[in-house]
Design a protein around this motif. Structure first.
Motif, PDB file in Angstrom:
ATOM      1  N   GLY A 166       0.805  -1.216   0.000  1.00 32.50           N
ATOM      2  CA  GLY A 166       0.000   0.000   0.000  1.00 32.50           C
ATOM      3  C   GLY A 166       0.833   1.259   0.000  1.00 32.50           C
ATOM      4  N   ASP A 167       0.246   2.305  -0.575  1.00 33.86           N
ATOM      5  CA  ASP A 167       0.887   3.611  -0.621  1.00 33.86           C
ATOM      6  C   ASP A 167       0.325   4.454   0.525  1.00 33.86           C
ATOM      7  OD1 ASP A 167       1.799   6.128  -1.099  1.00 33.86           O
ATOM      8  OD2 ASP A 167       0.967   6.295  -3.125  1.00 33.86           O
ATOM      9  N   PRO A 168       1.120   4.654   1.579  1.00 33.14           N
ATOM     10  CA  PRO A 168       0.589   5.364   2.751  1.00 33.14           C
ATOM     11  C   PRO A 168       0.232   6.820   2.467  1.00 33.14           C
ATOM     12  CG  PRO A 168       2.943   4.892   3.008  1.00 33.14           C
ATOM     13  CD  PRO A 168       2.504   4.204   1.763  1.00 33.14           C
ATOM     14  N   GLU A 169       0.782   7.398   1.396  1.00 34.22           N
ATOM     15  CA  GLU A 169       0.471   8.799   1.095  1.00 34.22           C
ATOM     16  C   GLU A 169      -0.978   8.975   0.665  1.00 34.22           C
ATOM     17  OE1 GLU A 169       3.215  10.953  -1.187  1.00 34.22           O
ATOM     18  OE2 GLU A 169       4.891  10.410   0.136  1.00 34.22           O
ATOM     19  N   ARG A 170      -1.624   7.889   0.267  1.00 35.30           N
ATOM     20  CA  ARG A 170      -3.012   8.017  -0.188  1.00 35.30           C
ATOM     21  C   ARG A 170      -4.021   7.556   0.861  1.00 35.30           C
ATOM     22  NH1 ARG A 170      -3.523   5.840  -6.068  1.00 35.30           N
ATOM     23  NH2 ARG A 170      -5.696   6.260  -5.526  1.00 35.30           N
ATOM     24  N   LEU A 171      -3.568   7.431   2.098  1.00 33.78           N
ATOM     25  CA  LEU A 171      -4.494   7.067   3.179  1.00 33.78           C
ATOM     26  C   LEU A 171      -5.224   8.294   3.709  1.00 33.78           C
ATOM     27  CD1 LEU A 171      -2.343   4.599   5.307  1.00 33.78           C
ATOM     28  CD2 LEU A 171      -4.363   4.028   3.937  1.00 33.78           C
ATOM     29  N   HIS A 172      -6.473   8.108   4.086  1.00 30.70           N
ATOM     30  CA  HIS A 172      -7.212   9.118   4.839  1.00 30.70           C
ATOM     31  C   HIS A 172      -6.979   8.868   6.331  1.00 30.70           C
ATOM     32  CE1 HIS A 172      -9.320  10.225   1.173  1.00 30.70           C
ATOM     33  NE2 HIS A 172      -9.535   8.946   0.951  1.00 30.70           N
ATOM     34  N   PRO A 173      -7.314   9.843   7.176  1.00 28.35           N
ATOM     35  CA  PRO A 173      -7.221   9.583   8.618  1.00 28.35           C
ATOM     36  C   PRO A 173      -8.106   8.394   8.990  1.00 28.35           C
ATOM     37  CG  PRO A 173      -7.589  11.920   8.188  1.00 28.35           C
ATOM     38  CD  PRO A 173      -7.762  11.210   6.876  1.00 28.35           C
ATOM     39  N   ARG A 174      -7.691   7.685   9.984  1.00 30.20           N
ATOM     40  CA  ARG A 174      -8.406   6.478  10.387  1.00 30.20           C
ATOM     41  C   ARG A 174      -9.793   6.813  10.964  1.00 30.20           C
ATOM     42  NH1 ARG A 174      -5.323   1.239  12.090  1.00 30.20           N
ATOM     43  NH2 ARG A 174      -7.087  -0.124  11.749  1.00 30.20           N
ATOM     44  N   SER A 175     -10.791   6.023  10.589  1.00 30.15           N
ATOM     45  CA  SER A 175     -12.149   6.233  11.108  1.00 30.15           C
ATOM     46  C   SER A 175     -12.262   5.677  12.524  1.00 30.15           C
ATOM     47  CB  SER A 175     -13.166   5.539  10.209  1.00 30.15           C
ATOM     48  OG  SER A 175     -13.152   6.106   8.919  1.00 30.15           O
ATOM     49  N   PRO A 176     -13.194   6.219  13.305  1.00 24.41           N
ATOM     50  CA  PRO A 176     -13.345   5.757  14.693  1.00 24.41           C
ATOM     51  C   PRO A 176     -13.945   4.356  14.744  1.00 24.41           C
ATOM     52  CG  PRO A 176     -15.105   7.289  14.128  1.00 24.41           C
ATOM     53  CD  PRO A 176     -14.156   7.287  12.958  1.00 24.41           C
ATOM     54  N   ARG A 177     -13.751   3.682  15.865  1.00 24.24           N
ATOM     55  CA  ARG A 177     -14.395   2.394  16.118  1.00 24.24           C
ATOM     56  C   ARG A 177     -15.330   2.526  17.305  1.00 24.24           C
ATOM     57  NH1 ARG A 177     -11.660   1.786  11.898  1.00 24.24           N
ATOM     58  NH2 ARG A 177     -10.724  -0.194  11.281  1.00 24.24           N
ATOM     59  N   LEU A 178     -16.247   1.574  17.443  1.00 23.75           N
ATOM     60  CA  LEU A 178     -17.139   1.570  18.606  1.00 23.75           C
ATOM     61  C   LEU A 178     -16.353   1.182  19.849  1.00 23.75           C
ATOM     62  CD1 LEU A 178     -20.261  -0.269  17.117  1.00 23.75           C
ATOM     63  CD2 LEU A 178     -19.987   2.191  17.507  1.00 23.75           C
ATOM     64  N   GLU A 179     -16.532   1.933  20.913  1.00 32.88           N
ATOM     65  CA  GLU A 179     -15.887   1.602  22.175  1.00 32.88           C
ATOM     66  C   GLU A 179     -16.474   0.321  22.761  1.00 32.88           C
ATOM     67  OE1 GLU A 179     -13.267   3.167  23.327  1.00 32.88           O
ATOM     68  OE2 GLU A 179     -13.359   4.554  21.625  1.00 32.88           O
ATOM     69  N   PHE A 180     -15.731  -0.283  23.669  1.00 36.21           N
ATOM     70  CA  PHE A 180     -16.170  -1.539  24.310  1.00 36.21           C
ATOM     71  C   PHE A 180     -17.595  -1.420  24.853  1.00 36.21           C
ATOM     72  CE2 PHE A 180     -16.512  -4.404  27.972  1.00 36.21           C
ATOM     73  CZ  PHE A 180     -16.078  -5.607  27.430  1.00 36.21           C
ATOM     74  N   ASP A 181     -17.884  -0.340  25.546  1.00 37.15           N
ATOM     75  CA  ASP A 181     -19.200  -0.218  26.174  1.00 37.15           C
ATOM     76  C   ASP A 181     -20.329  -0.047  25.162  1.00 37.15           C
ATOM     77  OD1 ASP A 181     -18.051  -0.479  28.627  1.00 37.15           O
ATOM     78  OD2 ASP A 181     -17.964   1.670  29.044  1.00 37.15           O
ATOM     79  N   ALA A 182     -20.003   0.350  23.946  1.00 38.14           N
ATOM     80  CA  ALA A 182     -21.040   0.506  22.925  1.00 38.14           C
ATOM     81  C   ALA A 182     -21.318  -0.802  22.196  1.00 38.14           C
ATOM     82  CB  ALA A 182     -20.612   1.573  21.905  1.00 38.14           C
ATOM     83  N   ALA A 183     -20.381  -1.724  22.239  1.00 35.32           N
ATOM     84  CA  ALA A 183     -20.517  -2.947  21.440  1.00 35.32           C
ATOM     85  C   ALA A 183     -20.546  -4.222  22.275  1.00 35.32           C
ATOM     86  CB  ALA A 183     -19.360  -3.052  20.444  1.00 35.32           C
TER      87      ALA A 183
END
Lengths: 187, 187
Positions: A166-183
């Motif tokens: 993969g080409d790291p220059e074409r990455l977007h910022p990482r999306s959030p994940r659900l916290e433990f208490d939400a899932a």
């Protein structure tokens, strides 16, 4: 853990570096060790490497997935075999596990989907463990892929996964994940 | 790779050693980083640790899965949320991904099953990476589990996974896997 989970990312851009057939085989040979129900191992994989093979895939891709797939060194069609149970006398020999499935279409489909997806995840993790980046995708026409690549067989496409460096220059910022208490819940 | 794939085994016997809540949380926090389609993250997990919780599960288990599940330090009900798309404005904020699913029951079900299973595999791998052995199982009555634990919610059980420190003395010899040429094709 960083390599397979924390720092691994889903890539859309690819560096110009091949993924050898030997490496594809090594990825499968690692992934196949992951657990499945009664060792049923329904995943099947068609690895597309050639320009010709990629062109056969192109009409089935969602518009947003065309460029990155055409540019990837390899694209895996992660599929499952609806006749997986024919292998059970070998894979689970100590009882008649074939009989649990033969003629039971709904159970076959559910088992193939669940365990084929588990194995698809093992494939992603195995690739990352071996230094190969992944770009898994659901944005495609499964019926078109099945007609083009699996006509006359019991293989059915599940998802696609681009493979390469993969080409790291074409990455977007990482999306959030659900916290433990939400899932998760504890009982 | 040995720890997560090659030497890891599915355990039925458990040593008398707890799995702490902190460790369950760490397992989820690692697994949640694995990729899902549009970051949809449909997996939900109910961790059963108490005797009382296990007893509620008992009537839904296939006979062959009762003893090992009752003996396991923890049992995860790996589930998925059929309302996962309500989280998409947070999880995939740059477009209206919620609209891809709302009101589309078949697409919701397929996406929840596929991605919930991928995440279930990440959970197994994450547990192993953190030194916890797994005993995943499909041998149970999903409708009974859903009625007992998820009534009035959109959570649906997918598979079960016992968690603990496995007893290697109770392992059988490892079952064979399909070779590359039996499960894969190159194009």
């Amino acid at each position: 853990m960083d390599q397979i989970f924390r720092q691994a990312r889903t890539y859309s851009g690819w560096r110009d570096a091949e993924v050898s057939d030997v490496l594809l085989e090594a990825i499968y040979d690692l992934a196949k060790m992951g657990p499945t129900s009664a060792n049923c191992s329904p995943m099947r994989v068609l690895f597309l490497r050639s320009k010709e093979a990629k062109e056969r895939l192109r009409p089935a891709l969602d518009a947003g997935n065309v460029d990155k797939t055409m540019a990837a060194p390899a694209t895996a069609i992660v599929a499952y075999d609806l006749e997986f149970y024919e292998q059970l006398p070998t894979l689970f020999p100590h009882t008649d596990a074939r009989g649990w499935f033969a003629g039971k279409a709904a159970k076959i489909e559910e088992t193939a989907q669940r365990n084929g997806s588990l194995q698809g995840a093992y494939l992603i993790i195995a690739a990352r463990a071996l230094g190969i980046d992944c770009g898994p995708m659901s944005g495609f026409d499964r019926a078109k892929v099945d007609a083009e690549f699996f006509a006359g067989t019991a293989w059915r496409s599940n998802f696609l996964c681009n493979l390469g460096h993969g080409d790291p220059e074409r990455l977007h910022p990482r999306s959030p994940r659900l916290e433990f208490d939400a899932a998760c819940r504890l009982l």
